[in-house]
Scaffold this active site. Structure first.
Site, short mmCIF file in Angstrom:
data_model
loop_
_atom_site.label_atom_id
_atom_site.label_comp_id
_atom_site.label_asym_id
_atom_site.label_seq_id
_atom_site.Cartn_x
_atom_site.Cartn_y
_atom_site.Cartn_z
N ASP A 1 -2.82 1.04 -8.55
CA ASP A 1 -1.90 2.09 -8.72
C ASP A 1 -0.68 1.52 -9.59
O ASP A 1 0.16 2.17 -9.80
CB ASP A 1 -1.39 2.42 -7.47
CG ASP A 1 -2.61 3.10 -6.57
OD1 ASP A 1 -3.00 2.96 -5.40
OD2 ASP A 1 -3.09 4.14 -7.26
N HIS B 1 -4.08 -5.25 -1.01
CA HIS B 1 -4.89 -4.46 -1.04
C HIS B 1 -5.68 -5.26 0.27
O HIS B 1 -5.90 -6.22 0.61
CB HIS B 1 -5.95 -4.61 -2.36
CG HIS B 1 -6.83 -3.62 -2.40
ND1 HIS B 1 -8.03 -3.53 -1.71
CD2 HIS B 1 -7.08 -2.37 -3.21
CE1 HIS B 1 -8.60 -2.49 -2.13
NE2 HIS B 1 -8.07 -1.84 -2.72
#
Ligand code: SDX
Length: 429
Positions: A364, A307
């Protein structure tokens, strides 16, 4: 005392104010840099650049903290629900009973879409990407409410409350219509007596003479899924919404652009890519270790990992992982992809390559397990992300629209093309 930063270029020093945010984040205010120095900053991907001041969401990537309007995602996940959190994110405060009832009623009573939009959807090839269809349909939706999508900022703000409720309500109906159209089934109209996620599952999976019944808590799991995705600071799609909004464009057009940005596999498309990755690992009989090796030598990406902001565990991933485990157990399904995901997670969390780069599961990584259990087809997963992110996009559009000092977003560049050169007629090239 106000903090300052000094930039020295050759023998000249320039002082700039340091802005300090609510949670003590620091930024150097360089808005006059080019005028003062003739220089611009260069920050490909904007990893070090603040594009705005915002009151909506705070993320501390190092500590794995996520708060919407000051409320921790953990508290909201435990006590709140999607529509209440949507109200909070858009308007800044948790709603009173009356405010919540009015908001819910506006959403419930505007779940239908104009029948001409049903015909419009039939114009897409059946196998069209659901995200391409969704982005088009959301812009088309605005044409049915020209008073809310006028590009006259004051007028668009006058109709904002209805536009916000309409988009939150109708994005869910459009998503279900995309699925029904794709599978050659008749559209199922919304029911006013069902709450948000339940109405969605009804429109997705009911039959003309037999309503969908949720026997395994999927409605609550889906509501939590939507809430965890509701807003996430200046991510790629939200920044896109702000970019388009900064030109004076209406809410529907800005959101439609945000859907296109979310579609990318490095962003919202990752939840689809994670399941494809897990299916591939399962198909090849790999226990995940071969895939991890490929990811480490650049031959593959461990989708759902890493991320730009979180250099710690994405707090949403922890919650989604728990919900995924619970749903699979409650439904008594043995999903081999969940086992592979858990093996991958453990392997990566103990592998120097991932540890050194601070790569952890993001939102996700496990979300596809819940969506699969709900019977949502994989190519609809990113549409589900878009439904969840709708309140965040709406709130960010509103923040720009209400800011009289807001300017059109127009970054600079470093030109690396040709020097000036004369035109050459084609017979001399
Ligand atoms: C979302 O921004 C948001 O808030 C987004 C989001 C939201 O709610 O809106 O949180 C939702 O988009 C989550 C992210 C979903 N995407 C994925 O899961 C795709 C896989 N992840 C990577 O593509 C990547 O981690 C990004 C895109 C998420 C972040 O990329 P960055 O910050 O540009 O990091 P990078 O690509 O520069 O990687 C740094 C290093 C590189 O290695 P080196 O060059 O140092 O050797 O880490 C490696 C990368 O190769 N790396 C990975 C990896 N992610 C980064 N290696 C293997 N697998 C990965 N997933």
């Amino acid at each position: 005392m106000d903090k300052k930063a000094t930039i020295t270029i050759e023998d000249q020093s320039y002082e700039y104010p340091v802005m300090v945010g609510t949670e003590n984040e620091h930024a150097i205010d360089l808005r006059s840099l080019r005028k003062d120095t003739g220089h611009i900053t260069f920050d490909e991907g904007y990893g070090n650049t603040g594009s705005c001041e915002s009151e909506i969401t705070f993320i501390d990537g190092e500590k794995g903290i996520l708060r919407n309007r000051g409320y921790s995602i953990e508290e909201l996940a435990e006590h709140s629900f999607f529509i209440e959190t949507a109200y909070l994110i858009i308007y800044g405060e948790l709603p009173t009973n009356d405010e919540l009832s009015a908001f819910r009623l506006n959403i419930a009573h505007n779940a239908n879409v104009h029948t001409r939009l049903e015909n419009f959807m039939l114009g897409f090839p059946r196998r069209s990407s659901p995200m391409a269809v969704l982005s088009s349909m959301l812009n088309a939706l605005g044409t049915y409410y020209p008073q809310m999508a006028s590009n006259n900022r004051q007028q668009d703000l006058e109709y904002f409350d209805d536009a916000a409720a309409f988009l939150i309500s109708k994005v869910r109906t459009l998503a279900a219509m995309i699925y029904r159209n794709q599978t050659g089934q008749p559209y199922i109209y919304p029911r006013n007596d069902l709450h948000y996620a339940g109405n969605f599952l009804h429109m997705m999976f009911s039959e003309p003479y037999h309503d969908y019944e949720d026997r395994s808590g999927l409605t609550n799991a889906l509501d939590l899924f939507f809430m965890l995705h509701a807003d996430h600071e200046q991510n790629c799609s939200t920044s896109t919404v702000r970019m388009v909004a900064s030109s004076g464009a209406n809410l529907f057009a800005s959101i439609s652009a945000g859907v296109c940005a979310l579609w990318g596999p490095l962003h919202g498309g990752a939840n689809t890519a994670v399941v494809r990755m897990l299916e591939e690992i399962y198909r090849t009989g790999d226990d995940g270790s071969k895939f991890i090796e490929n990811a480490k030598n650049g031959k593959a990406k461990l989708m759902g990992f890493g991320h730009r902001v979180y250099k710690n565990y994405d707090p949403r991933a922890k919650i989604v992982g728990r919900v995924a485990e619970g749903i699979v157990q409650k439904m008594g399904i043995k999903d081999p992809l969940l086992d592979i995901a858990k093996n991958l997670e453990q392997a990566a969390l103990n592998d120097d390559y991932f540890v050194e780069r601070k790569l952890y599961p993001n939102v996700d990584f496990y979300s596809g397990i819940i969506l699969k259990a709900a019977g949502i087809p994989v190519d609809m997963f990113t549409v589900m992300f878009a439904i969840g992110r709708m309140p965040g996009w709406i709130a960010n559009w509103r923040e720009i629209a209400l800011n009289p000092a807001s300017r059109i977003h127009r970054p600079r560049q470093i030109y690396t093309g040709s020097h000036l050169r004369p035109y050459v007629p084609i017979d001399q090239r």
